[in-house]
Design a protein around this motif. Sequence first.
Motif, PDB file in Angstrom:
ATOM      1  N   ILE A 145       0.835  -1.210   0.000  1.00  0.00           N
ATOM      2  CA  ILE A 145       0.000   0.000   0.000  1.00  0.00           C
ATOM      3  C   ILE A 145       0.862   1.250   0.000  1.00  0.00           C
ATOM      4  O   ILE A 145       0.590   2.213  -0.742  1.00  0.00           O
ATOM      5  CB  ILE A 145      -0.931   0.009   1.233  1.00  0.00           C
ATOM      6  CG1 ILE A 145      -1.936  -1.144   1.140  1.00  0.00           C
ATOM      7  CG2 ILE A 145      -1.674   1.345   1.360  1.00  0.00           C
ATOM      8  CD1 ILE A 145      -2.759  -1.321   2.386  1.00  0.00           C
ATOM      9  N   LEU A 146       1.912   1.255   0.803  1.00  0.00           N
ATOM     10  CA  LEU A 146       2.695   2.478   0.994  1.00  0.00           C
ATOM     11  C   LEU A 146       3.592   2.815  -0.188  1.00  0.00           C
ATOM     12  O   LEU A 146       3.758   3.991  -0.528  1.00  0.00           O
ATOM     13  CB  LEU A 146       3.533   2.365   2.273  1.00  0.00           C
ATOM     14  CG  LEU A 146       2.739   2.118   3.563  1.00  0.00           C
ATOM     15  CD1 LEU A 146       3.675   2.120   4.762  1.00  0.00           C
ATOM     16  CD2 LEU A 146       1.653   3.168   3.734  1.00  0.00           C
ATOM     17  N   THR A 147       4.204   1.795  -0.824  1.00  0.00           N
ATOM     18  CA  THR A 147       5.097   2.117  -1.946  1.00  0.00           C
ATOM     19  C   THR A 147       4.352   2.750  -3.123  1.00  0.00           C
ATOM     20  O   THR A 147       4.864   3.710  -3.722  1.00  0.00           O
ATOM     21  CB  THR A 147       5.882   0.876  -2.407  1.00  0.00           C
ATOM     22  OG1 THR A 147       4.971  -0.184  -2.707  1.00  0.00           O
ATOM     23  CG2 THR A 147       6.857   0.430  -1.324  1.00  0.00           C
ATOM     24  N   PRO A 148       3.120   2.309  -3.457  1.00  0.00           N
ATOM     25  CA  PRO A 148       2.410   3.010  -4.549  1.00  0.00           C
ATOM     26  C   PRO A 148       2.006   4.435  -4.190  1.00  0.00           C
ATOM     27  O   PRO A 148       2.155   5.340  -5.012  1.00  0.00           O
ATOM     28  CB  PRO A 148       1.174   2.128  -4.786  1.00  0.00           C
ATOM     29  CG  PRO A 148       1.515   0.801  -4.224  1.00  0.00           C
ATOM     30  CD  PRO A 148       2.416   1.077  -3.066  1.00  0.00           C
ATOM     31  N   ILE A 149       1.499   4.648  -2.974  1.00  0.00           N
ATOM     32  CA  ILE A 149       1.010   6.001  -2.667  1.00  0.00           C
ATOM     33  C   ILE A 149       2.160   6.988  -2.506  1.00  0.00           C
ATOM     34  O   ILE A 149       1.994   8.185  -2.744  1.00  0.00           O
ATOM     35  CB  ILE A 149       0.103   6.025  -1.420  1.00  0.00           C
ATOM     36  CG1 ILE A 149       0.871   5.661  -0.147  1.00  0.00           C
ATOM     37  CG2 ILE A 149      -1.106   5.136  -1.610  1.00  0.00           C
ATOM     38  CD1 ILE A 149       0.049   5.806   1.119  1.00  0.00           C
ATOM     39  N   LEU A 150       3.341   6.493  -2.106  1.00  0.00           N
ATOM     40  CA  LEU A 150       4.505   7.371  -1.998  1.00  0.00           C
ATOM     41  C   LEU A 150       5.247   7.500  -3.327  1.00  0.00           C
ATOM     42  O   LEU A 150       6.192   8.291  -3.446  1.00  0.00           O
ATOM     43  CB  LEU A 150       5.470   6.853  -0.931  1.00  0.00           C
ATOM     44  CG  LEU A 150       5.002   6.962   0.530  1.00  0.00           C
ATOM     45  CD1 LEU A 150       6.015   6.312   1.460  1.00  0.00           C
ATOM     46  CD2 LEU A 150       4.759   8.410   0.918  1.00  0.00           C
ATOM     47  N   ARG A 153      13.286   7.555  -4.502  1.00  0.00           N
ATOM     48  CA  ARG A 153      12.744   8.809  -3.984  1.00  0.00           C
ATOM     49  C   ARG A 153      11.226   8.728  -4.002  1.00  0.00           C
ATOM     50  O   ARG A 153      10.626   8.164  -4.908  1.00  0.00           O
ATOM     51  CB  ARG A 153      13.187  10.001  -4.842  1.00  0.00           C
ATOM     52  CG  ARG A 153      14.660  10.293  -4.804  1.00  0.00           C
ATOM     53  CD  ARG A 153      14.952  11.505  -5.680  1.00  0.00           C
ATOM     54  NE  ARG A 153      14.283  12.687  -5.162  1.00  0.00           N
ATOM     55  CZ  ARG A 153      13.985  13.745  -5.912  1.00  0.00           C
ATOM     56  NH1 ARG A 153      14.247  13.752  -7.203  1.00  0.00           N
ATOM     57  NH2 ARG A 153      13.386  14.798  -5.373  1.00  0.00           N
ATOM     58  N   ARG A 154      10.607   9.348  -2.979  1.00  0.00           N
ATOM     59  CA  ARG A 154       9.149   9.409  -2.978  1.00  0.00           C
ATOM     60  C   ARG A 154       8.685  10.476  -3.959  1.00  0.00           C
ATOM     61  O   ARG A 154       9.461  11.322  -4.408  1.00  0.00           O
ATOM     62  CB  ARG A 154       8.615   9.729  -1.574  1.00  0.00           C
ATOM     63  CG  ARG A 154       8.914  11.133  -1.081  1.00  0.00           C
ATOM     64  CD  ARG A 154       8.034  11.490   0.094  1.00  0.00           C
ATOM     65  NE  ARG A 154       8.375  12.786   0.668  1.00  0.00           N
ATOM     66  CZ  ARG A 154       7.894  13.951   0.238  1.00  0.00           C
ATOM     67  NH1 ARG A 154       7.075  13.982  -0.804  1.00  0.00           N
ATOM     68  NH2 ARG A 154       8.244  15.071   0.818  1.00  0.00           N
ATOM     69  N   ARG A 155       7.399  10.451  -4.263  1.00  0.00           N
ATOM     70  CA  ARG A 155       6.814  11.458  -5.144  1.00  0.00           C
ATOM     71  C   ARG A 155       6.947  12.843  -4.517  1.00  0.00           C
ATOM     72  O   ARG A 155       6.937  12.997  -3.288  1.00  0.00           O
ATOM     73  CB  ARG A 155       5.347  11.121  -5.396  1.00  0.00           C
ATOM     74  CG  ARG A 155       4.489  11.217  -4.150  1.00  0.00           C
ATOM     75  CD  ARG A 155       3.133  10.546  -4.334  1.00  0.00           C
ATOM     76  NE  ARG A 155       2.438  11.096  -5.499  1.00  0.00           N
ATOM     77  CZ  ARG A 155       1.384  10.491  -6.058  1.00  0.00           C
ATOM     78  NH1 ARG A 155       0.941   9.344  -5.584  1.00  0.00           N
ATOM     79  NH2 ARG A 155       0.793  11.039  -7.099  1.00  0.00           N
ATOM     80  N   THR A 185       6.451   3.868  11.085  1.00  0.00           N
ATOM     81  CA  THR A 185       7.740   3.195  10.915  1.00  0.00           C
ATOM     82  C   THR A 185       7.949   2.788   9.462  1.00  0.00           C
ATOM     83  O   THR A 185       9.023   2.999   8.879  1.00  0.00           O
ATOM     84  CB  THR A 185       7.809   1.960  11.826  1.00  0.00           C
ATOM     85  OG1 THR A 185       7.657   2.360  13.186  1.00  0.00           O
ATOM     86  CG2 THR A 185       9.141   1.250  11.657  1.00  0.00           C
ATOM     87  N   GLN A 186       6.902   2.221   8.861  1.00  0.00           N
ATOM     88  CA  GLN A 186       7.030   1.758   7.477  1.00  0.00           C
ATOM     89  C   GLN A 186       7.044   2.922   6.485  1.00  0.00           C
ATOM     90  O   GLN A 186       7.701   2.854   5.443  1.00  0.00           O
ATOM     91  CB  GLN A 186       5.904   0.772   7.162  1.00  0.00           C
ATOM     92  CG  GLN A 186       6.040  -0.515   7.974  1.00  0.00           C
ATOM     93  CD  GLN A 186       4.934  -1.517   7.687  1.00  0.00           C
ATOM     94  OE1 GLN A 186       4.580  -1.763   6.537  1.00  0.00           O
ATOM     95  NE2 GLN A 186       4.380  -2.112   8.740  1.00  0.00           N
ATOM     96  N   LEU A 187       6.320   3.990   6.791  1.00  0.00           N
ATOM     97  CA  LEU A 187       6.366   5.170   5.923  1.00  0.00           C
ATOM     98  C   LEU A 187       7.783   5.727   5.859  1.00  0.00           C
ATOM     99  O   LEU A 187       8.275   6.115   4.790  1.00  0.00           O
ATOM    100  CB  LEU A 187       5.402   6.235   6.433  1.00  0.00           C
ATOM    101  CG  LEU A 187       3.930   6.037   6.092  1.00  0.00           C
ATOM    102  CD1 LEU A 187       3.042   6.930   6.953  1.00  0.00           C
ATOM    103  CD2 LEU A 187       3.681   6.335   4.610  1.00  0.00           C
ATOM    104  N   LEU A 220       0.479  13.907   4.313  1.00  0.00           N
ATOM    105  CA  LEU A 220      -0.325  12.685   4.346  1.00  0.00           C
ATOM    106  C   LEU A 220      -1.228  12.737   5.570  1.00  0.00           C
ATOM    107  O   LEU A 220      -0.750  13.008   6.679  1.00  0.00           O
ATOM    108  CB  LEU A 220       0.575  11.445   4.385  1.00  0.00           C
ATOM    109  CG  LEU A 220      -0.111  10.072   4.336  1.00  0.00           C
ATOM    110  CD1 LEU A 220       0.818   9.061   3.643  1.00  0.00           C
ATOM    111  CD2 LEU A 220      -0.471   9.534   5.720  1.00  0.00           C
ATOM    112  N   PHE A 221      -2.513  12.497   5.372  1.00  0.00           N
ATOM    113  CA  PHE A 221      -3.452  12.415   6.500  1.00  0.00           C
ATOM    114  C   PHE A 221      -3.706  10.945   6.788  1.00  0.00           C
ATOM    115  O   PHE A 221      -4.174  10.198   5.928  1.00  0.00           O
ATOM    116  CB  PHE A 221      -4.774  13.116   6.164  1.00  0.00           C
ATOM    117  CG  PHE A 221      -5.819  12.955   7.235  1.00  0.00           C
ATOM    118  CD1 PHE A 221      -5.676  13.580   8.459  1.00  0.00           C
ATOM    119  CD2 PHE A 221      -6.938  12.163   7.026  1.00  0.00           C
ATOM    120  CE1 PHE A 221      -6.623  13.423   9.454  1.00  0.00           C
ATOM    121  CE2 PHE A 221      -7.891  11.999   8.009  1.00  0.00           C
ATOM    122  CZ  PHE A 221      -7.737  12.634   9.235  1.00  0.00           C
TER     123      PHE A 221
END
Length: 621
Positions: free
Chosen positions: A439-444, A469-471, A491-493, A477-478
């Motif tokens: 979930i986190l790798t696509p949204i970032l 690099r993130r977007r 932690t994962q973010l 992020l909310f």
Amino acid sequence: MTQRFSTLFMLLVLLALTACQPISMDTKPSAPEMTSLISEAEKRGDYAVAAEDYLAQAAESEGALKSAFQYRAAMMQYELGELAEADALLAETNLEQLSSREQLTANLLRADIAVLNLDGQRALTHLDKIDFNSANQAQQKRILELRITAYDLTENMLEKALAHIKLDPKLPESERENNHLVLWQTLLKMTPQALDLYNPGQPPAEDSGWFALAYAFKAYENNPEAMEVAIEDWQYSYPNHPADIEQLKKSIKTPLRLPEKLDLIAILLPDSGPAANAAQAIRQGIIAAHFNARSNVRLQFYDVRTDNTADSNNVITQYEKAVADGANIVIGPLDKTSVELLAKHDELTIPVLALNRINENKTTEQHNFFQFALAPEDDARNQAEYAKKKGYQRAIVLSPRNEWGDRVAEAFTNEWQKSDGQIVTRAKYDESENDYSHILTPILGVENSNQRYQNLRRTLGLSLEFEPRRRQDVDFLFMVGRPLKARQLLTQLRFYRSGQLPILATSHAYGGEPNARQDIDLNGLIFTEIPWMFSEQSEQDPAYAAIRRQASGDVGTFIRLAALGVDAYRIIPFLTAMSHSEDEKYNGATGVLTVNQQGQIERTMTFTTIQNGLIEPLNNE
């Protein structure tokens, strides 16, 4: 706060128009030079690169050309959400060297930034530099909207009312009713003497009619018969006025009037059922506040059944029993079904302070029905307002895949989009999982970064040094989550390169009990919290010590609910004044409290962060 000026479309249209204006050779760059100012980076929407290009060219230029480059760099910074940088650039720019259209745009932008920073006086200073008559219709509308907000911030109700009146003919028909209601509420904040003295016209002029009607309501608010006569006279003098009198009457809440001396407070809470634990914490808060007050008022508790259907609910019976017992006011009920049933009751002969909130699509005509809740939607809306104040524009929303998560995320999204905020992406996670990489790798945007690297490596045939690099197209992020999930997600973010991206959350992310070793994973998180969560405030409250001794299990939830009970008891003597005016405030255990026109008690809480695993107020927020 009014909606933010300057969508990308409007800014580019204004900029294009300014590029085509006749320019005096001795003070401004020539037409070919002005056209060449629009960089390729700006045309393709790469505002960060465009801003750098313009600043570099400004450093190598002088006079009007330098000002033009600075102006365009400021526009790019604004589009990137870098409001302080945009404002600073415009402050350094000699606006007199720009075209009249660019000067107008620059002053509007600076006023908009001032409003976003809640600086009404500075916004008015910039607006005063604009020739209103030279602006087009869309710009005039925006100027008036900004003035309305600025006057509200500076508490100048007279000028705010006049601006609403001037705005009205510039609005489409669908927006005028709301403008009339806001104008009406503004006029009602003025004294009868001011309404009479500053009435801007004579019958049958529309502006004069608004002031005269408000005068009739304010001057005779305690004399209904005289008010009816005054309204009849007003209708004769202003026969074609757009004011909808019946609608305006409904917007006026009849103030609560409690007896000076209370004898009995009735508390309607369940003894069993799904809400029993919450009710027990609230009950302890009420008792602690009562004991601390050393009051002679009697408390009497009435059991409201919550594990039933609406048809068998006993809340009306218990309310009527409390009335028969001589109660002066009722605290409760707690569950939403009971609150909605009581709100629809034919006649509430004594006031009710309900401990929940009815659905927003449902209304009540009761004038002595108040709603006080620790609604998660309130936290979400507070965070949307915080993000708006910070000048953020683009958000990621992350929430659990359940009804609670959807409620909170929807409340945030609705409030955020009201101020033209954008949701770049929305994702849901399963609370039963522990690994959220999918979930986190696509949204970032980390997957896209990896893909670009792979493509480049194949193209060049070389092994390259690479760090994902993130977007870069989001401002924050909310996150919606309870303590365990919040710690895991943060932690994962960080692992997936969230870096300095601000993470906003609701109070549910914090467990409520100091635990630096555990909560160090929440470092940097920004959320709202009640005053009782801060030791320097809670330790000064004698009721807190009694509550803290009884807290067990989910300590944070228990303390928050007990604080709700404390405030519900303590706010009673202030309800009369608070129901008269939204400006009346009460500093409570759950926040700074006010009563709005719908009888809802609104809370302003402290913005908070975690540092070294411990909660602390966020400075200057």
